[in-house]
Motif scaffolding. Structure first.
Motif, mmCIF file in Angstrom:
data_model
loop_
_atom_site.group_PDB
_atom_site.id
_atom_site.type_symbol
_atom_site.label_atom_id
_atom_site.label_comp_id
_atom_site.label_asym_id
_atom_site.label_seq_id
_atom_site.Cartn_x
_atom_site.Cartn_y
_atom_site.Cartn_z
ATOM 1 N N THR A 245 50.803 1.665 16.114
ATOM 2 C CA THR A 245 49.389 2.007 15.988
ATOM 3 C C THR A 245 49.063 2.933 17.141
ATOM 4 O O THR A 245 49.455 2.670 18.277
ATOM 5 N N LEU A 246 48.419 4.056 16.864
ATOM 6 C CA LEU A 246 48.189 5.082 17.872
ATOM 7 C C LEU A 246 46.706 5.367 18.016
ATOM 8 O O LEU A 246 46.049 5.780 17.055
ATOM 9 N N GLN A 247 46.187 5.127 19.225
ATOM 10 C CA GLN A 247 44.798 5.444 19.545
ATOM 11 C C GLN A 247 44.778 6.556 20.597
ATOM 12 O O GLN A 247 45.360 6.391 21.680
ATOM 13 N N LEU A 248 44.164 7.660 20.277
ATOM 14 C CA LEU A 248 44.010 8.752 21.221
ATOM 15 C C LEU A 248 43.004 8.323 22.290
ATOM 16 O O LEU A 248 41.876 7.955 21.980
ATOM 17 N N ASP A 249 43.436 8.368 23.553
ATOM 18 C CA ASP A 249 42.584 7.906 24.640
ATOM 19 C C ASP A 249 43.208 8.359 25.956
ATOM 20 O O ASP A 249 44.402 8.641 26.022
ATOM 21 N N ASN A 250 42.410 8.437 27.007
ATOM 22 C CA ASN A 250 42.916 8.733 28.344
ATOM 23 C C ASN A 250 42.118 7.895 29.330
ATOM 24 O O ASN A 250 41.175 8.389 29.975
ATOM 25 N N PRO A 251 42.449 6.613 29.450
ATOM 26 C CA PRO A 251 41.661 5.728 30.311
ATOM 27 C C PRO A 251 41.705 6.121 31.781
ATOM 28 O O PRO A 251 40.756 5.857 32.520
ATOM 29 N N SER A 252 42.793 6.769 32.224
ATOM 30 C CA SER A 252 42.847 7.220 33.622
ATOM 31 C C SER A 252 41.773 8.275 33.881
ATOM 32 O O SER A 252 41.054 8.228 34.891
ATOM 33 N N LEU A 253 41.652 9.226 32.965
ATOM 34 C CA LEU A 253 40.621 10.253 33.116
ATOM 35 C C LEU A 253 39.229 9.656 32.980
ATOM 36 O O LEU A 253 38.306 10.043 33.706
ATOM 37 N N LEU A 254 39.059 8.710 32.061
ATOM 38 C CA LEU A 254 37.753 8.081 31.876
ATOM 39 C C LEU A 254 37.326 7.351 33.150
ATOM 40 O O LEU A 254 36.150 7.405 33.534
ATOM 41 N N ALA A 255 38.259 6.688 33.829
ATOM 42 C CA ALA A 255 37.941 6.029 35.092
ATOM 43 C C ALA A 255 37.521 7.052 36.146
ATOM 44 O O ALA A 255 36.575 6.820 36.919
ATOM 45 N N GLU A 256 38.211 8.193 36.183
ATOM 46 C CA GLU A 256 37.853 9.244 37.137
ATOM 47 C C GLU A 256 36.463 9.809 36.862
ATOM 48 O O GLU A 256 35.672 10.048 37.778
ATOM 49 N N LEU A 257 36.172 10.042 35.594
ATOM 50 C CA LEU A 257 34.912 10.681 35.229
ATOM 51 C C LEU A 257 33.704 9.762 35.400
ATOM 52 O O LEU A 257 32.592 10.238 35.677
ATOM 53 N N THR A 258 33.904 8.476 35.205
ATOM 54 C CA THR A 258 32.780 7.537 35.231
ATOM 55 C C THR A 258 32.653 6.771 36.528
ATOM 56 O O THR A 258 31.579 6.249 36.841
ATOM 57 N N GLY A 259 33.753 6.638 37.275
ATOM 58 C CA GLY A 259 33.744 5.796 38.462
ATOM 59 C C GLY A 259 33.763 4.320 38.137
ATOM 60 O O GLY A 259 33.455 3.476 38.994
ATOM 61 N N CYS A 260 34.127 3.988 36.913
ATOM 62 C CA CYS A 260 34.164 2.592 36.465
ATOM 63 C C CYS A 260 35.600 2.150 36.191
ATOM 64 O O CYS A 260 36.462 2.963 35.830
ATOM 65 N N CYS A 261 35.839 0.866 36.330
ATOM 66 C CA CYS A 261 37.081 0.281 35.844
ATOM 67 C C CYS A 261 37.115 0.417 34.325
ATOM 68 O O CYS A 261 36.082 0.259 33.649
ATOM 69 N N VAL A 262 38.283 0.737 33.779
ATOM 70 C CA VAL A 262 38.438 0.911 32.333
ATOM 71 C C VAL A 262 39.527 -0.017 31.821
ATOM 72 O O VAL A 262 40.594 -0.147 32.432
ATOM 73 N N VAL A 263 39.243 -0.670 30.719
ATOM 74 C CA VAL A 263 40.254 -1.453 29.996
ATOM 75 C C VAL A 263 40.489 -0.759 28.662
ATOM 76 O O VAL A 263 39.532 -0.445 27.946
ATOM 77 N N ALA A 264 41.749 -0.487 28.339
ATOM 78 C CA ALA A 264 42.070 0.276 27.127
ATOM 79 C C ALA A 264 43.397 -0.192 26.559
ATOM 80 O O ALA A 264 44.033 -1.110 27.095
ATOM 81 N N ASP A 265 43.811 0.431 25.449
ATOM 82 C CA ASP A 265 45.069 0.096 24.779
ATOM 83 C C ASP A 265 45.089 -1.379 24.376
ATOM 84 O O ASP A 265 46.013 -2.121 24.686
#
Length: 374
Positions: free
Chosen positions: A118-138
């Motif tokens: 199953t493939l979900q397009l996402d970039n949680p590392s970039l999302l954390a950088e852009l928002t300044g928030c912890c991100v849970v993904a995948d």
């Protein structure tokens, strides 16, 4: 706000590809999750077309994949910033963002003899950088690794919101695809699965025939007549007769799937009416498979909850069901899925399982998702 509640953000982009839903949710251990604020960030047309192309690509162009992923991630960050501003809280207040990502392919049974994926397009590392928030993904692949379907994942959240010991309840999500969650009143493990297509085909047929992005209130379907022969051909699809656990996606139910069942002379409104009937009939078939003819309360969420024609057909197919909106529990129908991924982020940070093996078929409960610090 609930005492000692933490705030989590949930992000969801479904198969409709119409935008990113962002929800702020208050979560505490001793009360049901509570919705605080919401924002729908529209999907730019160019990005939607790029994502659709990736969903149907026979081979991947990695430069295009990276560009689409970055654009998608920036849109997610905009959605988070907007919903935080709307509620008046800074990034430091958010414990974590739960990001589902954009599914580009879902093949829990494998493809052409290959492994399940199953493939979900996402970039949680970039999302954390852009928002300044912890991100849970995948979130999905851990369940898949444990032998599950990786979907649906919302049923555990449905149990937290809607279980009641006095009646049988079924939660129906009418998104691009329809899925059901049975919450037995005796407290036993919930059961559920994908029942088949919902808005994915209805919206595509509308768009193809210049009727707008979707069939508002089901009015176009209501103007047509169900084609019983076409409906019979559609319902012969083996997926509708598979035992659970089962999940599906665009890989099966796409425009080409519909085309191969058409004779070519059908009136467009009649096809829309038949697709509406297909959704109602397949949902009813799935519910009856689980509960037989028992009375139940059917809690409807997702974009299809606004389709009056579809809801009328569901009521006709399920005469012993009482149809209610998720709004009655303080959760507007459009926001359950985004709320679910906020709650799943909470579960991950507290090392609590997020899947239901009785639903996905996994070997056991698993803690879902990876954590990306800001």
């Amino acid at each position: 706000m609930q005492r000692d509640a933490d705030i989590y953000a949930g992000l969801m982009s479904g198969t409709s590809l119409d935008g990113i839903d962002a929800a702020l949710v208050a979560v505490t251990q001793d009360a049901p999750p509570r919705l605080l604020a919401t924002h729908a960030e529209p999907m730019p047309r160019a990005l939607r077309q790029r994502l659709l192309a990736l969903c149907h690509a026979d081979s991947a162009n990695f430069a295009e994949l990276a560009a689409a992923e970055q654009a998608f991630c920036k849109l997610q960050a905009r959605a988070v910033a907007t919903v935080m501003a709307q509620y008046g809280v800074p990034a430091s207040t958010i414990k974590a963002i739960g990001s589902h990502g954009q599914t580009v392919e879902h093949a829990p049974g494998g493809h052409r003899g290959g492994p399940a994926y199953t493939l979900q397009l996402d970039n949680p590392s970039l999302l954390a950088e852009l928002t300044g928030c912890c991100v849970v993904a995948d979130f999905r692949r851990r369940d898949l690794a444990a032998g599950g379907q990786a979907a649906p994942l919302a049923p555990a959240f449905h149990r937290a919101l809607f279980h009641d010991s006095t009646e049988e309840r079924v939660v129906l999500n009418l998104g691009g695809f329809a899925n059901i969650t049975w919450l037995p009143r005796d407290g036993s493990a919930p059961l559920g699965f994908d029942t088949g297509p919902a808005n994915v085909l209805l919206d595509a047929w509308c768009q193809e025939h210049g009727r707008g992005a979707f069939d508002a209130n089901g009015a176009w379907a209501a103007s047509g007549t169900v084609d019983p022969q076409l409906l019979t051909r559609l319902l012969r699809e083996p997926f509708f007769h598979q035992p659970p656990p089962r999940s599906t996606g665009r890989e099966l139910f796409d425009r080409a799937w519909l085309e191969k069942h058409l004779d070519g002379g059908e009136a467009a409104a009649d096809v829309q009416a038949t697709l509406t009937e297909l959704t109602a009939a397949s949902v009813a078939q799935g519910i009856t498979q689980l509960l037989g003819e028992r009375p139940l309360t059917l809690i409807i969420g997702g974009g299809g909850a606004h389709n009056a024609a579809l809801c009328r057909r569901l009521a006709a197919h399920l005469p012993r069901a009482t149809l209610r909106s998720a709004n009655d529990w303080g959760w507007p129908a459009d926001w359950i899925e985004a709320g679910a991924f906020a709650w799943l982020a909470y579960r991950r940070l507290h090392h609590l399982p997020g899947n239901l093996p009785s639903v996905t078929g996994a070997a056991g409960e698993r803690v879902l998702g990876g954590v990306y610090a800001p």
